[in-house]
Design an enzyme around this catalytic site. Structure first.
Site, mmCIF file in Angstrom:
data_model
loop_
_atom_site.group_PDB
_atom_site.id
_atom_site.type_symbol
_atom_site.label_atom_id
_atom_site.label_comp_id
_atom_site.label_asym_id
_atom_site.label_seq_id
_atom_site.Cartn_x
_atom_site.Cartn_y
_atom_site.Cartn_z
ATOM 1 N N CYS A 83 3.716 -42.683 2.387
ATOM 2 C CA CYS A 83 4.089 -41.408 1.766
ATOM 3 C C CYS A 83 3.821 -41.404 0.272
ATOM 4 O O CYS A 83 4.003 -40.389 -0.385
ATOM 5 C CB CYS A 83 5.556 -41.097 2.043
ATOM 6 S SG CYS A 83 6.026 -41.482 3.723
ATOM 7 N N LYS A 329 12.065 -31.838 0.945
ATOM 8 C CA LYS A 329 12.980 -31.199 1.890
ATOM 9 C C LYS A 329 12.604 -29.742 2.184
ATOM 10 O O LYS A 329 12.568 -29.335 3.336
ATOM 11 C CB LYS A 329 14.408 -31.289 1.323
ATOM 12 C CG LYS A 329 15.453 -30.526 2.096
ATOM 13 C CD LYS A 329 15.707 -31.190 3.445
ATOM 14 C CE LYS A 329 16.361 -30.248 4.428
ATOM 15 N NZ LYS A 329 15.380 -29.346 5.071
ATOM 16 N N HIS A 333 6.478 -32.003 3.267
ATOM 17 C CA HIS A 333 6.050 -33.370 2.951
ATOM 18 C C HIS A 333 4.804 -33.743 3.749
ATOM 19 O O HIS A 333 4.868 -34.521 4.698
ATOM 20 C CB HIS A 333 7.216 -34.325 3.247
ATOM 21 C CG HIS A 333 6.924 -35.769 2.969
ATOM 22 N ND1 HIS A 333 5.987 -36.195 2.047
ATOM 23 C CD2 HIS A 333 7.460 -36.906 3.505
ATOM 24 C CE1 HIS A 333 5.963 -37.524 2.039
ATOM 25 N NE2 HIS A 333 6.833 -37.984 2.912
#
Lengths: 386, 143
Positions: A83, A329, A333
């Site tokens: 990520c 959030k 993402h």
């Protein structure tokens, strides 16, 4: 090593983008960044593409993306740091300029996570820990990894499910002001607390969504940056670190060691203190992750993350506004795009171009905190106006 | 789902890995006998879990097997409600990290304990299991 500045930024709409393939999606932010920088795309000599991949059909996204955008004969590669792939791409592009390899480079982050079904996406992310010891027999998921941290943090410091819900409410509040965000609706604490349990104690509203999206930044050497723009945003320091894949090898579960070390290095290189940060993006893949980030980045003491959110210290008007783009959030993402997207947001904030969600800029310093996996990788990038 | 036109790919891909375990085979053999062992470096004394034949501290490849015993203390846990695609046949399961005497930790399912009743600090013990394919694995149960 020469100074490097961000001179152009581009960002796609995040969300379930069934209208575009991966190259078309990347094009949206590449075009935006080229126009923002006011350059001819032929001036870009190096393109680093951050993408974790596996959930879309192309295996070599860097060449697919460059070909579609007509970036011929560029130096290129795909980088992966889970990520944090976007921050890794930014670092590689930045280093190529700092080392004198060229004057203009681009970092592109792109991910398409919704071309496979949801459970397959959950599987692909769950496999990204230590496969043999955590997935093969036990079916770990990423919510489960962060839930192990949440339970330990709650047990040690008295952090509550309501504290975590407050992070989600803040994210959705700012997401509602960001036209590129996946979710643009406000939520309440009650709604967050009442949502479906994903991996106890984490619920649907504690988790970022699966997303498609892209972001791009164009970087330039000092001489070129000063010619191109009156508002260069300087890359003052990039700190990075890593930690074990096996969670059982970590000393505890109340913070991410890689974040602490990456932040220490970034502050040291940039010669800034946490207290001089005007605005930050923190890696809130789960609400507990944002609370731990406040602590790991030195915004507060260990164990006081919940106090910061309760007292509104990370909202506009608070001590250090965090994730004014809606965060992972609410903004979404798309794994490889996230680190670049964070740099786009902080650049806009430092240029005072964030509109209704603009943070007051006093010291001219912004921070990007981007975690890969459960702190398997961490990158902290400090950007500044001067 | 969205109504946007899509080329529904005709090609599918199944991945199944043969994961080499020859250098730590003793771990899996001991597990079948109900013992929970791991590697200890003969040069520097580093005890590693998961077991590894090459020491990550001093890089020596001289090691011996040590028994970690059965008793451990619960460090943290979660109940997985939304499972990955290849676990959809499973009921929700509790995953825990527990610490053995000496500080070595392991991650495994916690069986027979409701997540609501689990608590960090609780005593657990490790037990061997065999998957329906015949592969050994281990779980924690309440001590």
């Amino acid at each position: 090593m020469g100074r490097v500045a961000i001179v152009g930024v581009g960002h796609s709409k995040f969300g379930r983008r069934t209208d575009v393939n991966v190259a078309e999606l990347a094009f949206e932010s590449i075009k935006g960044a080229v126009e923002d920088a006011g350059i001819d795309k032929k001036e870009i000599k190096n393109v680093v593409v951050g993408s974790a991949g596996g959930w879309y059909e192309e295996s070599l996204p860097a060449v697919i993306v460059n070909e579609y955008a007509g970036l011929d004969s560029v130096g290129t590669m795909r980088v992966e740091a889970a990520c944090a792939s976007g921050s890794a791409a930014l670092k590689a592009a930045c280093n190529s300029i700092a080392s004198g390899e060229g004057d203009i480079a681009m970092a592109v982050g792109v991910e398409k996570m919704t071309e496979v079904d949801t459970m397959t996406s959950v599987e692909l992310i769950g496999r990204a820990g230590s496969y043999t010891w955590e997935f093969e027999n036990y079916g770990m998921t990423f919510p489960a990894y962060y839930a192990l941290y949440a339970v330990a943090h709650m047990n040690r410091f008295g952090t509550t499910e309501e504290d975590m819900a407050r992070v989600a409410v803040k994210a959705h509040h700012y997401g509602s002001m960001n036209p590129n965000a996946q979710f643009q609706k406000e939520i309440t604490i009650e709604k967050a607390l009442g949502s479906q349990v994903v991996s106890w104690p984490l619920k649907l509203y504690d988790a970022c969504p699966l997303s498609d999206g892209s972001a791009a930044v164009i970087l330039a050497s000092e001489d070129v940056a000063r010619k191109l723009t009156d508002t260069p945003v300087w890359v003052r320091g990039i700190g990075y670190s890593s930690d074990s894949a096996n969670l059982s090898r970590r000393p505890d579960y109340v913070g991410l060691g890689a974040s602490v070390e990456a932040a220490r290095r970034a502050y040291s290189i940039a010669k800034v203190e946490p207290s001089s940060v005007d605005v930050a993006t923190c890696h809130d893949c789960f609400t507990i992750a944002e609370l731990m980030a406040y602590e790991d980045l030195g915004f507060c003491k260990k164990g006081e993350g919940a106090k910061m959110i309760r007292e509104g210290e990370t909202e506009i008007g608070g001590r250090i506004p965090v994730n004014l783009d809606g965060g992972l959030k609410a903004k979404g993402h798309p794994i490889g795009a996230t680190g670049v997207s964070m740099a786009v947001e902080v650049t806009k904030q430092l240029r005072n171009e964030a509109g209704s969600r603009q943070a007051p800029i006093k010291n001219g310093i912004g921070l990007v905190h981007n975690v890969g996996g459960t702190g398997h990788y961490a990158y902290v990038t400090i950007l500044s106006r001067d | 789902m969205s109504g946007d036109p899509a080329l529904h790919s005709r090609r599918s891909l199944t991945l199944r890995f043969d994961i080499p375990i020859s250098r730590t085979k003793e771990f899996w053999d001991a597990l079948r006998e109900g013992r929970f062992v791991t590697t200890k470096c003969k040069e520097c004394g580093n005890v590693a879990f998961p077991p590894q034949a090459d020491c990550s501290r001093c890089m020596s490849s001289q090691f011996e097997w040590v028994d970690l015993g059965k008793e451990a203390t619960l460090v943290t846990f979660t109940r997985v409600q939304i499972t990955p695609a290849s676990f959809v046949e499973n009921d929700p399961y509790v995953i825990a990290i527990a610490e053995f005497k000496g500080g070595t930790k392991a991650l495994a399912w916690l069986e027979g304990v409701e997540a609501e009743k689990a608590k960090p600090g609780m005593k657990v013990k490790v037990e061997s299991r065999t998957s329906k394919e015949g592969n050994p694995y281990y779980v924690f149960v309440q001590a």
